[in-house]
Design a protein around this motif. Structure first.
Motif, PDB file in Angstrom:
ATOM      1  N   PHE A 431       0.810  -1.226   0.033  1.00  0.00           N
ATOM      2  CA  PHE A 431      -0.069   0.027   0.136  1.00  0.00           C
ATOM      3  C   PHE A 431       0.802   1.237   0.049  1.00  0.00           C
ATOM      4  O   PHE A 431       0.280   2.436   0.143  1.00  0.00           O
ATOM      5  CB  PHE A 431      -0.918   0.060   1.240  1.00  0.00           C
ATOM      6  N   THR A 432       2.212   1.174  -0.239  1.00  0.00           N
ATOM      7  CA  THR A 432       2.959   2.279  -0.371  1.00  0.00           C
ATOM      8  C   THR A 432       3.235   2.476  -1.786  1.00  0.00           C
ATOM      9  O   THR A 432       3.988   1.688  -2.397  1.00  0.00           O
ATOM     10  CB  THR A 432       4.425   2.123   0.482  1.00  0.00           C
ATOM     11  N   PRO A 433       2.973   3.598  -2.205  1.00  0.00           N
ATOM     12  CA  PRO A 433       3.331   4.030  -3.727  1.00  0.00           C
ATOM     13  C   PRO A 433       4.937   4.053  -3.805  1.00  0.00           C
ATOM     14  O   PRO A 433       5.581   3.945  -3.097  1.00  0.00           O
ATOM     15  CB  PRO A 433       2.680   5.559  -3.841  1.00  0.00           C
ATOM     16  N   GLU A 434       5.111   4.071  -5.527  1.00  0.00           N
ATOM     17  CA  GLU A 434       6.605   4.135  -5.765  1.00  0.00           C
ATOM     18  C   GLU A 434       7.100   5.405  -5.162  1.00  0.00           C
ATOM     19  O   GLU A 434       6.512   6.319  -5.260  1.00  0.00           O
ATOM     20  CB  GLU A 434       6.671   4.152  -7.258  1.00  0.00           C
ATOM     21  N   GLY A 435       8.488   5.212  -4.772  1.00  0.00           N
ATOM     22  CA  GLY A 435       9.154   6.354  -4.251  1.00  0.00           C
ATOM     23  C   GLY A 435       8.845   6.586  -2.999  1.00  0.00           C
ATOM     24  O   GLY A 435       9.368   7.676  -2.234  1.00  0.00           O
ATOM     25  N   GLY A 436       7.817   5.705  -2.318  1.00  0.00           N
ATOM     26  CA  GLY A 436       7.895   5.983  -0.738  1.00  0.00           C
ATOM     27  C   GLY A 436       8.529   5.486  -0.130  1.00  0.00           C
ATOM     28  O   GLY A 436       9.834   5.044  -0.314  1.00  0.00           O
ATOM     29  N   ARG A 437       8.511   5.556   1.598  1.00  0.00           N
ATOM     30  CA  ARG A 437       9.391   5.052   2.452  1.00  0.00           C
ATOM     31  C   ARG A 437       8.607   4.340   3.483  1.00  0.00           C
ATOM     32  O   ARG A 437       7.329   4.407   3.912  1.00  0.00           O
ATOM     33  CB  ARG A 437      10.048   6.289   3.259  1.00  0.00           C
ATOM     34  N   ILE A 438       9.277   3.298   4.051  1.00  0.00           N
ATOM     35  CA  ILE A 438       8.876   2.459   5.212  1.00  0.00           C
ATOM     36  C   ILE A 438      10.060   2.686   6.205  1.00  0.00           C
ATOM     37  O   ILE A 438      11.122   2.414   5.769  1.00  0.00           O
ATOM     38  CB  ILE A 438       8.801   1.092   4.831  1.00  0.00           C
ATOM     39  N   ASP A 455       4.735   3.717   7.432  1.00  0.00           N
ATOM     40  CA  ASP A 455       4.790   3.850   6.050  1.00  0.00           C
ATOM     41  C   ASP A 455       3.891   5.261   5.640  1.00  0.00           C
ATOM     42  O   ASP A 455       3.364   5.541   6.393  1.00  0.00           O
ATOM     43  CB  ASP A 455       4.190   2.862   5.142  1.00  0.00           C
ATOM     44  N   ASN A 456       4.209   5.718   4.645  1.00  0.00           N
ATOM     45  CA  ASN A 456       3.698   7.005   3.887  1.00  0.00           C
ATOM     46  C   ASN A 456       2.491   6.448   2.959  1.00  0.00           C
ATOM     47  O   ASN A 456       2.492   7.356   1.696  1.00  0.00           O
ATOM     48  CB  ASN A 456       4.562   7.933   3.497  1.00  0.00           C
ATOM     49  N   GLY A 457       1.871   5.497   3.074  1.00  0.00           N
ATOM     50  CA  GLY A 457       1.019   4.979   1.817  1.00  0.00           C
ATOM     51  C   GLY A 457      -0.387   5.438   1.817  1.00  0.00           C
ATOM     52  O   GLY A 457      -0.538   6.410   2.307  1.00  0.00           O
ATOM     53  N   LYS A 458      -1.050   4.525   1.617  1.00  0.00           N
ATOM     54  CA  LYS A 458      -2.425   4.671   1.350  1.00  0.00           C
ATOM     55  C   LYS A 458      -3.183   4.933   2.709  1.00  0.00           C
ATOM     56  O   LYS A 458      -3.987   6.022   2.635  1.00  0.00           O
ATOM     57  CB  LYS A 458      -3.250   3.761   0.602  1.00  0.00           C
ATOM     58  N   GLY A 459      -2.736   4.582   3.773  1.00  0.00           N
ATOM     59  CA  GLY A 459      -3.567   4.819   4.959  1.00  0.00           C
ATOM     60  C   GLY A 459      -4.727   3.988   5.426  1.00  0.00           C
ATOM     61  O   GLY A 459      -5.206   3.182   4.454  1.00  0.00           O
ATOM     62  N   ILE A 460      -5.440   4.298   6.560  1.00  0.00           N
ATOM     63  CA  ILE A 460      -6.679   3.614   6.862  1.00  0.00           C
ATOM     64  C   ILE A 460      -7.717   4.694   7.329  1.00  0.00           C
ATOM     65  O   ILE A 460      -7.345   5.723   8.054  1.00  0.00           O
ATOM     66  CB  ILE A 460      -6.437   2.659   8.033  1.00  0.00           C
ATOM     67  N   SER A 461      -8.950   4.347   6.884  1.00  0.00           N
ATOM     68  CA  SER A 461      -9.937   5.380   7.184  1.00  0.00           C
ATOM     69  C   SER A 461     -10.134   5.197   8.611  1.00  0.00           C
ATOM     70  O   SER A 461     -10.008   4.094   9.166  1.00  0.00           O
ATOM     71  CB  SER A 461     -11.047   5.169   6.361  1.00  0.00           C
ATOM     72  N   GLU A 509      -3.462   8.467  10.271  1.00  0.00           N
ATOM     73  CA  GLU A 509      -4.275   9.984  10.245  1.00  0.00           C
ATOM     74  C   GLU A 509      -5.568   9.563   9.507  1.00  0.00           C
ATOM     75  O   GLU A 509      -6.319  10.738   9.394  1.00  0.00           O
ATOM     76  CB  GLU A 509      -3.349  10.981  10.084  1.00  0.00           C
ATOM     77  N   GLY A 510      -5.654   8.897   8.486  1.00  0.00           N
ATOM     78  CA  GLY A 510      -6.560   8.847   7.512  1.00  0.00           C
ATOM     79  C   GLY A 510      -6.233   8.585   6.250  1.00  0.00           C
ATOM     80  O   GLY A 510      -5.180   7.940   6.120  1.00  0.00           O
ATOM     81  N   VAL A 511      -7.123   8.356   5.448  1.00  0.00           N
ATOM     82  CA  VAL A 511      -6.849   7.801   3.612  1.00  0.00           C
ATOM     83  C   VAL A 511      -5.587   8.907   3.235  1.00  0.00           C
ATOM     84  O   VAL A 511      -5.666  10.046   3.538  1.00  0.00           O
ATOM     85  CB  VAL A 511      -7.908   8.019   3.018  1.00  0.00           C
ATOM     86  N   ASN A 512      -4.492   8.027   2.587  1.00  0.00           N
ATOM     87  CA  ASN A 512      -3.497   8.775   1.941  1.00  0.00           C
ATOM     88  C   ASN A 512      -2.498   9.406   2.956  1.00  0.00           C
ATOM     89  O   ASN A 512      -1.750  10.274   2.433  1.00  0.00           O
ATOM     90  CB  ASN A 512      -4.027   9.583   0.632  1.00  0.00           C
ATOM     91  N   LEU A 513      -2.582   9.073   4.320  1.00  0.00           N
ATOM     92  CA  LEU A 513      -1.591   9.755   5.200  1.00  0.00           C
ATOM     93  C   LEU A 513      -0.894   8.695   5.975  1.00  0.00           C
ATOM     94  O   LEU A 513      -0.325   9.166   7.031  1.00  0.00           O
ATOM     95  CB  LEU A 513      -2.676  10.502   6.205  1.00  0.00           C
ATOM     96  N   GLY A 514      -0.635   7.299   5.286  1.00  0.00           N
ATOM     97  CA  GLY A 514      -0.061   6.643   5.802  1.00  0.00           C
ATOM     98  C   GLY A 514      -0.543   5.841   6.960  1.00  0.00           C
ATOM     99  O   GLY A 514      -1.637   6.078   7.493  1.00  0.00           O
ATOM    100  N   ALA A 515       0.232   4.849   7.641  1.00  0.00           N
ATOM    101  CA  ALA A 515      -0.305   4.036   8.608  1.00  0.00           C
ATOM    102  C   ALA A 515       1.106   3.561   9.379  1.00  0.00           C
ATOM    103  O   ALA A 515       2.038   3.653   9.014  1.00  0.00           O
ATOM    104  CB  ALA A 515      -1.160   2.693   8.066  1.00  0.00           C
ATOM    105  N   THR A 516       0.631   3.279  10.654  1.00  0.00           N
ATOM    106  CA  THR A 516       1.574   2.730  11.714  1.00  0.00           C
ATOM    107  C   THR A 516       1.196   1.408  12.580  1.00  0.00           C
ATOM    108  O   THR A 516       0.055   1.524  13.064  1.00  0.00           O
ATOM    109  CB  THR A 516       2.104   3.834  12.618  1.00  0.00           C
TER     110      THR A 516
END
Length: 698
Positions: A431-438, A455-461, A509-516
Motif C-alpha cells: 500500500f505504499t506508492p513508488e518512491g515512498g518510504r517504510i 509507511d507513508n502509503g494509502k493509510g486507513i480510514s 491519520e486517515g486515507v493517503n496519510l500513511g499507517a503505523t
C-alpha cells in the motif's frame, strides 16, 4: 351381624373371574383350594352332626338365618355387606355346636350370594369361606373353653365372657383374612394393606353380633327358646346404630374424595412441573446435539481445507518447480524470462494464500502450536526484511531499519515471529506508492520490546481502523478494488502476537496519510551473545553437488511431480529411481536398496502411511531402516505429526524450492534413528517443513 365377611363378593361382577385376570396361576390355586377346603369341612360336619337331636327349634333358627341374610347393608369402598344372619350363626354355635353351625354358615352363604350372583363357583366360594371361618371358630372354642353347648350353662361368668370375645375375634380374623387375600389380588395391593384399609374397622360389628348371640342364648336358657323374639329390639338397635355409623363414614368418605381431588390437582401441577423439567432437559439435549453437529461441521471444514490445500498444492509443485528452472536459464527472448518470473511470482502468491487459510484454521480450532525459545527480536526482523527488500526495491521504496545496539531477549517461535513481521512489511510495501518510504524501528523498555512499522502509503480510514485486524474484512469490497487477496494476513498477525503474550495496534491519520503498526512483546531475563546476530550473514561455502553418490527412491503417483523432483535431485549429483505406486516401490526397494526414500502420502490404492508401515516392518538388511521423508500436499500440523508417527523422519510440504528439497534430503541422509516396534522415533532429528517459500526449523 358381621361386616363383609364371607358372602361379601362383587356386587355386580364375578369376583372369582376378576382375581383370575389379575394373577391367573395363583388366583386359581387359591380360590379352588378355599372352595375344596370349605366344602370338605361342610361334608365332614354333615357326617358328624347328630341329626336325631335336631328339632323344630333348629329349623326355626335356619329359617331366621335364611331370612336375616337377605337384610344387609353394603360396606363402603368394598364389595362386602353386613348381614343380620351373623347373630343367629353365633347363636347356633352356642346352642347346637360347631357341626350344626358349619351347616348353618353354608346356608347363610348360599342365601346371601343368590342376591348378587347366580354363578355356581361364586356360590361355592362364599359358602366355603363362611364354613372355614365358622369351623375354625368352633374348634378354638372347644379347645380353650370346652363344649360350646355348655358355655351358656356354666356358672363361671368370666369363662362365658372370654368365650364370647374369643368367638368374635376368631370369626373376625379368619373371615376377613380369607376375604382380604381375595380382595388384594382384585385391587392389586398387598394383603396387609387391603386388610388394614378395608376390614380393620369392621371388627365392632363382629363383637356386636357375638354379644347379641350370647345374650339371646342366656335368655333362652332361662326363659325358653321363644325368648329369642325378645332379642329383635336388640338386633334392630345394633342395625340402626351401624346405619348411623355408616352415614358418618360416608360423610368422611366424601371429605376424603374432596381431599383426593385436591391431591389429584396437586399431582397434576407436579406433573406439569415435571413435564416442564423434561422439556427443559430435551432443550438441553437438543442444544448438546446442535453443538455436536457444529463441532462435526467444524471438523468437516478443517478436513475440507486440508483437501483444498492438497488439491491446490499438487499442481503448484510442477508449476513452481519448472518456473524456477526457467528463471535460472538465460534466454535470448526477454519475454520468456518475464513469463517465467510471472509464473514464479503468482505461484508464490497462491502458495501464500493456502498457508494463510491453514493458519486461520489452526488458530480458530486452537491447534496452532509454537516452538518457543529465547531469541533476539532484532535478528528475526532482519531476516524478514531480507525477504521483503527485493519487493520494496522494485517499487523504489526506501526501507530503513533502526534498532539499539544492546541485545534483549524475548520468548517466541522464530518462524512465527518472522511471519508476523513479514506480513506487516508486505502489507506496507503493497500500500505504499513508488518512491515512498517504510521505517522499521525496534525499541526496548524495562519490560517490553516494541517493533514499529511506519509507511507513508494509502493509510486507513477512521471507520475501518477498528476492524483492520478482523478476518476477511477489507476496506475496499467492490469488484474494482486494487488488491485481490483473502485479507487474512493482519488477522493472523494479531493472533500470533497474542499467542506470544504481546499486543498489536494500528494507527492512521486517515486515507493517503500513511499507517503505523506497533507490536509489543514481553522481555525475559535471558542474555544473548551479540555474535548470534551475525549467524545469518556469515558466508559458507556452497557445495555444487550436495547429493553426490546418494541413491534416492521417489514414490509419487503424479507424473509431473516425479519428473520435477527427479530433475532437482539428479542435477545435485544423486542417482534417482521413481515409482508411481507403493507396490512398485516395495519391489524396487529390496532390489536397488536406496539411501533415502521420498514418498507422497495421498496415492490411489495404498497411501504413504501404509507404505512406510510396510517398509518399517522389513528387517534392516532388506531396507527396513532406510531414512524416509513424506513429500505431500497435506501440510497441517496434524498431518505432519501423523507422518512422523507412521515412520517418516521428515515431513516436506508441497510445493518446495529445489534448494530446500536438496538440503533437506542431504540432512535426511545424515540422520541416524532408532526403530521401535510401533513406529520410527528419530534419536537426533531436525525436521524441515517446506511451508511454501518459508522454511520452519523445529
Amino acid at each position: 351381624m358381621y361386616a363383609k365377611r364371607l358372602t361379601l363378593d362383587d356386587l355386580y361382577q364375578d369376583s372369582f373371574s376378576r382375581i383370575v385376570e389379575t394373577n391367573p396361576q395363583f388366583a386359581r390355586r387359591y380360590m379352588w383350594s378355599v372352595v375344596v377346603a370349605g366344602w370338605v369341612m361342610i361334608l365332614f360336619a354333615a357326617s358328624r352332626l347328630p341329626w336325631s337331636q335336631l328339632n323344630l327349634r333348629f329349623l326355626v333358627l335356619a329359617v331366621m338365618v335364611a331370612i336375616s341374610s337377605q337384610a344387609a347393608v353394603r360396606i363402603p369402598r368394598v364389595t362386602g355387606r353386613v348381614t343380620l344372619g351373623d347373630t343367629f350363626l353365633f347363636l347356633t354355635i352356642l346352642l347346637y355346636g360347631g357341626e350344626a353351625a358349619v351347616l348353618m354358615s353354608a346356608l347363610e352363604g348360599v342365601c346371601a350370594t343368590l342376591q348378587i350372583s347366580r354363578k355356581p363357583r361364586t356360590i361355592l366360594l362364599n359358602a366355603a369361606v363362611l364354613a372355614i371361618s365358622t369351623s375354625f371358630t368352633a374348634t378354638v372354642l372347644r379347645v380353650f373353653f370346652g363344649s360350646t353347648t355348655e358355655i351358656v350353662t356354666t356358672a363361671n361368668s368370666a369363662n362365658f365372657l372370654g368365650a364370647i370375645c374369643a368367638m368374635a375375634l376368631v370369626q373376625y380374623f379368619t373371615n376377613t383374612s380369607l376375604i382380604a387375600v381375595e380382595k388384594s389380588y382384585k385391587i392389586n395391593e398387598s394383603v396387609w394393606q387391603t386388610w388394614k384399609k378395608y376390614y380393620l374397622w369392621t371388627s365392632i360389628t363382629c363383637f356386636a353380633g357375638a354379644s347379641a348371640a350370647g345374650i339371646i342364648a342366656h335368655l333362652i336358657h332361662v326363659y325358653g327358646f321363644y325368648a329369642v323374639l325378645a332379642t329383635v329390639p336388640i338386633v334392630a338397635i345394633i342395625y340402626f346404630t351401624y346405619d348411623i355409623y355408616l352415614k358418618n363414614l360416608q360423610a368422611s368418605e366424601a371429605q376424603a374424595v374432596l381431599a383426593e381431588r385436591h391431591v389429584e390437582e396437586l399431582s397434576k401441577y407436579v406433573a406439569d412441573l415435571r413435564r416442564s423439567e423434561e422439556q427443559r432437559g430435551q432443550l438441553l439435549l437438543r442444544e448438546q446435539q446442535a453443538r455436536a453437529e457444529a463441532e462435526a461441521a467444524n471438523r468437516m471444514k478443517d478436513e475440507f481445507l486440508a483437501t483444498l490445500s492438497h488439491e491446490l498444492r499438487t499442481p503448484l509443485t510442477a508449476l513452481y518447480g519448472w518456473a524456477c528452472l526457467l528463471s535460472e536459464t538465460t534466454f535470448a527472448d526477454d519475454v520468456a524470462t518475464k513469463a517465467a518470473e510471472a509464473i514464479q511470482r503468482n505461484a508464490r502468491v497462491q502458495t501464500q494464500l493456502i498457508d494463510d487459510l491453514l493458519d486461520v484454521s489452526r488458530i480458530i480450532s486452537g491447534k496452532l502450536h509454537l516452538d518457543v525459545r529465547p531469541m533476539d527480536l532484532s535478528s528475526v526482523t532482519e531476516a524478514a526484511i531480507s525477504v521483503v527488500r527485493p519487493a520494496a526495491e522494485a517499487k523504489s521504496i526506501r526501507l530503513t531499519y533502526t534498532h539499539p545496539k544492546v541485545v534483549r531477549a524475548i520468548s517466541g517461535d522464530f518462524a512465527r515471529l518472522q511471519q508476523v513481521i513479514w506480513n506487516l512489511l508486505s502489507n506496507a510495501v503493497k500500500f505504499t506508492p513508488e518512491g515512498g518510504r517504510i521505517e522499521v524501528r525496534l525499541n526496548y523498555s524495562d519490560t517490553h520490546a516494541q517493533l514499529t512499522v511506519t509507511d507513508n502509503g494509502k493509510g486507513i480510514s477512521k471507520d475501518f481502523l477498528p476492524h483492520v485486524f478482523d478476518r476477511f474484512r477489507q476496506a475496499e469490497s467492490s469488484s474494482t478494488r486494487r488488491c485481490g487477496r483473502l485479507w487474512l494476513g493482519l488477522a493472523i498477525v494479531r493472533h500470533l502476537v497474542e499467542l506470544h503474550g504481546g499486543t498489536v495496534n494500528a494507527d492512521s491519520e486517515g486515507v493517503n496519510l500513511g499507517a503505523t503498526f506497533t507490536t509489543s512483546f514481553p522481555l525475559i531475563a535471558t542474555r544473548l551473545e551479540s555474535e548470534s546476530l551475525n549467524h545469518s550473514s556469515e558466508h559458507t561455502s556452497v557445495d555444487l553437488l550436495p547429493l553426490a553418490g546418494l541413491r534416492v527412491l521417489v514414490v509419487d503417483d503424479e507424473m509431473d511431480a516425479r519428473q520435477l523432483v527427479s530433475h532437482f535431485i539428479t542435477r545435485s549429483g544423486a542417482e534417482v529411481q521413481t515409482c508411481e505406486s507403493s507396490r512398485e516401490a516395495l519391489e524396487l526397494l529390496e532390489q536397488w536398496r536406496p539411501d533415502v526414500l521420498l514418498s507422497d502420502i495421498g496415492m490411489p490404492g495404498e497411501d504413504g502411511y501404509s507404505f512406510i508401515n510396510k517398509v518399517r516392518a522389513l528387517p534392516a538388511e532388506r531396507g527396513g531402516r532406510t531414512p524416509a521423508a513424506a513429500f505431500t500436499a497435506y501440510a497441517r500440523e496434524e498431518d505432519r505429526d501423523r507422518a512422523l508417527a507412521a515412520g517418516y523422519q521428515m515431513h516436506i510440504a508441497k510445493p518446495v524450492s529445489s534448494e530446500d528439497l536438496v538440503s533437506t534430503l542431504a540432512q535426511l541422509a545424515a540422520t541416524s534413528f532408532e526403530i521401535s516396534s510401533s513406529c520410527v522415533r528419530p534419536s537426533s532429528l531436525v525436521v524441515t517443513e517446506g511451508a511454501g517459500f518459508r522454511t520452519h526449523q523445529s
